[in-house]
Motif scaffolding. Structure first.
Motif, PDB file in Angstrom:
ATOM      1  N   ASP A 122       0.423 -10.456  -2.577  1.00 45.84           N
ATOM      2  CA  ASP A 122       1.303  -9.713  -3.483  1.00 45.84           C
ATOM      3  C   ASP A 122       2.166  -8.792  -2.618  1.00 45.84           C
ATOM      4  O   ASP A 122       1.698  -7.766  -2.126  1.00 45.84           O
ATOM      5  N   ALA A 123       3.433  -9.166  -2.447  1.00 44.20           N
ATOM      6  CA  ALA A 123       4.311  -8.443  -1.505  1.00 44.20           C
ATOM      7  C   ALA A 123       4.539  -6.999  -1.915  1.00 44.20           C
ATOM      8  O   ALA A 123       4.969  -6.175  -1.105  1.00 44.20           O
ATOM      9  N   SER A 124       4.207  -6.654  -3.161  1.00 47.06           N
ATOM     10  CA  SER A 124       4.495  -5.269  -3.598  1.00 47.06           C
ATOM     11  C   SER A 124       3.441  -4.285  -3.085  1.00 47.06           C
ATOM     12  O   SER A 124       3.591  -3.080  -3.203  1.00 47.06           O
ATOM     13  N   ILE A 125       2.367  -4.830  -2.510  1.00 46.82           N
ATOM     14  CA  ILE A 125       1.322  -3.925  -2.013  1.00 46.82           C
ATOM     15  C   ILE A 125       1.727  -3.354  -0.665  1.00 46.82           C
ATOM     16  O   ILE A 125       1.904  -4.094   0.307  1.00 46.82           O
ATOM     17  N   VAL A 126       1.905  -2.042  -0.597  1.00 45.94           N
ATOM     18  CA  VAL A 126       2.221  -1.411   0.695  1.00 45.94           C
ATOM     19  C   VAL A 126       1.243  -0.286   1.020  1.00 45.94           C
ATOM     20  O   VAL A 126       1.130   0.129   2.159  1.00 45.94           O
ATOM     21  N   ARG A 127       0.523   0.254   0.016  1.00 48.88           N
ATOM     22  CA  ARG A 127      -0.388   1.390   0.172  1.00 48.88           C
ATOM     23  C   ARG A 127       0.402   2.651   0.529  1.00 48.88           C
ATOM     24  O   ARG A 127       1.483   2.595   1.128  1.00 48.88           O
ATOM     25  N   GLY A 128      -0.140   3.805   0.197  1.00 47.58           N
ATOM     26  CA  GLY A 128       0.632   5.050   0.265  1.00 47.58           C
ATOM     27  C   GLY A 128       0.474   5.857   1.537  1.00 47.58           C
ATOM     28  O   GLY A 128       0.994   6.966   1.644  1.00 47.58           O
ATOM     29  N   LEU A 129      -0.235   5.317   2.527  1.00 45.87           N
ATOM     30  CA  LEU A 129      -0.399   6.072   3.770  1.00 45.87           C
ATOM     31  C   LEU A 129       0.633   5.599   4.780  1.00 45.87           C
ATOM     32  O   LEU A 129       0.806   4.397   4.991  1.00 45.87           O
ATOM     33  N   ALA A 130       1.309   6.527   5.419  1.00 43.59           N
ATOM     34  CA  ALA A 130       2.458   6.175   6.269  1.00 43.59           C
ATOM     35  C   ALA A 130       2.044   5.368   7.489  1.00 43.59           C
ATOM     36  O   ALA A 130       2.833   4.588   8.018  1.00 43.59           O
ATOM     37  N   TYR A 131       0.786   5.488   7.941  1.00 44.19           N
ATOM     38  CA  TYR A 131       0.460   4.941   9.265  1.00 44.19           C
ATOM     39  C   TYR A 131       0.099   3.450   9.276  1.00 44.19           C
ATOM     40  O   TYR A 131      -0.103   2.869  10.320  1.00 44.19           O
ATOM     41  N   TYR A 132       0.054   2.789   8.115  1.00 48.04           N
ATOM     42  CA  TYR A 132      -0.244   1.354   8.147  1.00 48.04           C
ATOM     43  C   TYR A 132       0.910   0.597   8.802  1.00 48.04           C
ATOM     44  O   TYR A 132       2.079   0.921   8.590  1.00 48.04           O
ATOM     45  N   THR A 133       0.556  -0.431   9.586  1.00 43.76           N
ATOM     46  CA  THR A 133       1.599  -1.182  10.331  1.00 43.76           C
ATOM     47  C   THR A 133       1.537  -2.691  10.093  1.00 43.76           C
ATOM     48  O   THR A 133       2.409  -3.416  10.539  1.00 43.76           O
ATOM     49  N   GLY A 134       0.511  -3.147   9.435  1.00 49.60           N
ATOM     50  CA  GLY A 134       0.372  -4.619   9.327  1.00 49.60           C
ATOM     51  C   GLY A 134      -0.219  -4.983   7.986  1.00 49.60           C
ATOM     52  O   GLY A 134       0.223  -4.498   6.953  1.00 49.60           O
ATOM     53  N   ILE A 135      -1.275  -5.809   8.012  1.00 53.68           N
ATOM     54  CA  ILE A 135      -1.935  -6.222   6.770  1.00 53.68           C
ATOM     55  C   ILE A 135      -2.351  -4.973   5.983  1.00 53.68           C
ATOM     56  O   ILE A 135      -2.869  -4.007   6.559  1.00 53.68           O
ATOM     57  N   VAL A 136      -2.093  -4.989   4.683  1.00 50.25           N
ATOM     58  CA  VAL A 136      -2.605  -3.953   3.780  1.00 50.25           C
ATOM     59  C   VAL A 136      -3.225  -4.671   2.600  1.00 50.25           C
ATOM     60  O   VAL A 136      -2.813  -5.773   2.234  1.00 50.25           O
ATOM     61  N   PHE A 137      -4.244  -4.044   2.016  1.00 50.46           N
ATOM     62  CA  PHE A 137      -4.922  -4.665   0.868  1.00 50.46           C
ATOM     63  C   PHE A 137      -5.477  -3.584  -0.052  1.00 50.46           C
ATOM     64  O   PHE A 137      -5.726  -2.459   0.379  1.00 50.46           O
ATOM     65  N   GLU A 138      -5.647  -3.959  -1.298  1.00 43.06           N
ATOM     66  CA  GLU A 138      -6.303  -3.033  -2.231  1.00 43.06           C
ATOM     67  C   GLU A 138      -7.096  -3.820  -3.271  1.00 43.06           C
ATOM     68  O   GLU A 138      -6.672  -4.881  -3.730  1.00 43.06           O
ATOM     69  N   GLY A 139      -8.258  -3.266  -3.596  1.00 47.60           N
ATOM     70  CA  GLY A 139      -9.122  -3.880  -4.602  1.00 47.60           C
ATOM     71  C   GLY A 139      -8.688  -3.391  -5.968  1.00 47.60           C
ATOM     72  O   GLY A 139      -8.471  -2.191  -6.144  1.00 47.60           O
ATOM     73  N   PHE A 140      -8.502  -4.302  -6.930  1.00 50.75           N
ATOM     74  CA  PHE A 140      -8.044  -3.888  -8.269  1.00 50.75           C
ATOM     75  C   PHE A 140      -8.934  -4.490  -9.342  1.00 50.75           C
ATOM     76  O   PHE A 140      -9.553  -5.526  -9.154  1.00 50.75           O
ATOM     77  N   ASP A 141      -8.962  -3.825 -10.460  1.00 51.83           N
ATOM     78  CA  ASP A 141      -9.753  -4.298 -11.600  1.00 51.83           C
ATOM     79  C   ASP A 141      -8.880  -5.254 -12.411  1.00 51.83           C
ATOM     80  O   ASP A 141      -7.779  -4.900 -12.816  1.00 51.83           O
TER      81      ASP A 141
END
Ligand SMILES: Nc1ccc(Br)nc1
Length: 446
Positions: free
Chosen positions: A287-306
């Motif tokens: 899901d390309a809309s996932i970026v997460r809210g912490l500035a320091y991520y540089t690559g893969i990001v993921f989040e667990g959702f219900d």
């Protein structure tokens, strides 16, 4: 006033602290706004949750670490407009140092890795469970503290690390009865964003800020997102292209848009291949809309959702290859996740998966008369030496009271020290589940 005092480092205590005799002022027995007490029932649930965090972490070969709740404020000052910065629980201590209650664990972990330097060999696999804080105006009545489980892998540049971290979270979910029909993981890579910004010659320095803005998609109106993106000098075209790309939900579509040479694509394809091998493909989706809210991520990001869409993100994480070097450390690749203790409990309640956790004690020991109180203590001591847990009735109480307490604390056995039996060197035992009752020699009791 006390907070101001604390902030300015002036005395935090009252002029003349009340002695135990003063009852002039009734204190507020509730914990500070946004914080929680953990009375026994809540503490059992917390211990159950943390025990599962720990057992999964150890199953994956991670070592436990922790850091001070209080850190230098500088650890969290990033100029990317993050919410975590806006809500920093910070103050000046009595030494005029700017300090903060940690809002997250990753910067502390990065600090410790740098401090350890060459004395720790890579890859580092550490986990922590720590209380994190935010100072949010109570207008929203939200909590100001929560406990976060973190797992981090330091020193592994490829996505095998992210695949391992996602596997550990799924292992945790399975242990507590959560399945892939309850929860999924949205996965993307910030390198997608990076590629779009590169194509529009947006300076790298704006990357963190753009990510923080994009993370607010679905949280604030799209026009505000566009306004904020333009405020960091993104052109109309760049904004449109960016929002276009962010709506992509398949790697095939992403490849059509960005071409097959983009690094993000290679990472994501490898991650999905690894997921297949781990056997958790049905848990994850691109899901390309996932970026997460912490500035320091540089690559893969993921989040667990219900999957029912009722709850906020359950957990989240990603790769942060630049964080250690921004703290003056070596250029060491890193990735990790944070898993809070609040949303998961809401999910368990939603799904009827809350564990039944009752107090457990093996024995309750009482004496039938005051003169035998010390004998009861010796019986308790003997049982404890043998590893048996004992609730010792500490004052003379009617048997009816003892039975009620035994039920309340879920005792398995009642040991009664009575004079007749004691004369014979014996005590009475009652198995509370079956009602079975017998006498036994004290030196045979175990
Ligand atoms: N970062 C953070 C800290 C505390 C809470 Br509650 N939520 C998020």
């Amino acid at each position: 006033a006390e907070l101001d005092n604390a902030r300015t480092g002036r005395s935090c205590s009252l002029d003349s602290p009340p002695t135990h005799l003063d009852v002039t002022q009734k204190i507020d027995v509730n914990p500070p706004k946004g914080t929680r007490d953990f009375p026994p029932e809540e503490m059992r649930l917390r211990n159950w949750l943390f025990q599962n965090f720990r057992e999964v972490s150890q199953l994956f070969g991670f070592e436990e670490v922790d850091f001070p709740v209080l850190e230098s404020e500088a650890l969290f000052i990033r100029k990317a407009g993050e919410e975590i910065r806006d809500q920093l629980y910070c103050f000046e201590d009595r030494g005029n140092r700017r300090v903060a209650l940690r809002p997250e664990l990753t910067p502390s972990l990065a600090r410790l890795v740098i401090q350890k330097g060459k004395s720790v060999s890579l890859p580092i696999k550490w986990f922590a469970i720590g209380q994190c804080w935010r100072y949010e105006r109570m207008t929203r009545g939200r909590r100001r503290e929560h406990y976060q489980w973190n797992m981090d892998i330091i020193g592994v540049p490829n996505v095998t690390a992210e695949a391992e971290l996602i596997s550990s979270i799924i292992t945790f979910f399975k242990r507590i009865g959560i399945t892939s029909s309850d929860v999924g993981f949205k996965v993307s890579s910030r390198k997608v964003l990076q590629e779009v910004l590169r194509r529009y010659s947006i300076p790298e320095s704006l990357f963190g800020r753009v990510c923080v803005i994009i993370d607010k998609l679905e949280k604030i109106p799209i026009d505000d997102i566009k306004k904020e993106l333009k405020s960091v000098e993104l052109s109309e075209d760049a904004v449109e292209e960016l929002l276009q790309i962010l709506s992509v939900k398949s790697l095939t579509k992403l490849e059509e848009k960005l071409g097959s040479s983009v690094e993000a694509l290679a990472d994501l394809k490898q991650l999905f291949l690894l997921a297949e091998k781990y056997g958790y493909s049905d848990w994850i989706q691109f899901d390309a809309s996932i970026v997460r809210g912490l500035a320091y991520y540089t690559g893969i990001v993921f989040e667990g959702f219900d999957r029912e869409g009722k709850l906020r993100a359950i957990c989240g994480g990603g790769r942060y290859d630049r964080l250690l070097s921004t703290f003056g450390g070596d250029d060491i690749p890193a990735c990790g996740f944070g898993f809070g203790d609040a949303v998961i409990v809401e999910l368990l309640k939603e799904r009827g998966l809350m564990p039944e956790l009752s107090p457990q004690v093996q024995n309750i020991v009482c004496s039938l008369d005051q003169d035998l109180q010390s004998e009861a203590s010796s019986v308790a001591a003997r049982l404890r030496e043998k590893g048996q847990s004992v609730d010792l009735v500490l004052e003379s109480k009617p048997l009816k009271w003892v039975f009620k307490r035994a039920a309340r604390i879920n005792a398995q056995r009642l040991i009664i020290v009575g004079s007749t039996e004691w004369q014979k060197g014996m005590v009475s035992v009652k198995i509370l589940s079956s009602g079975e009752q017998y006498e036994i020699k004290i030196d045979e009791l175990e």
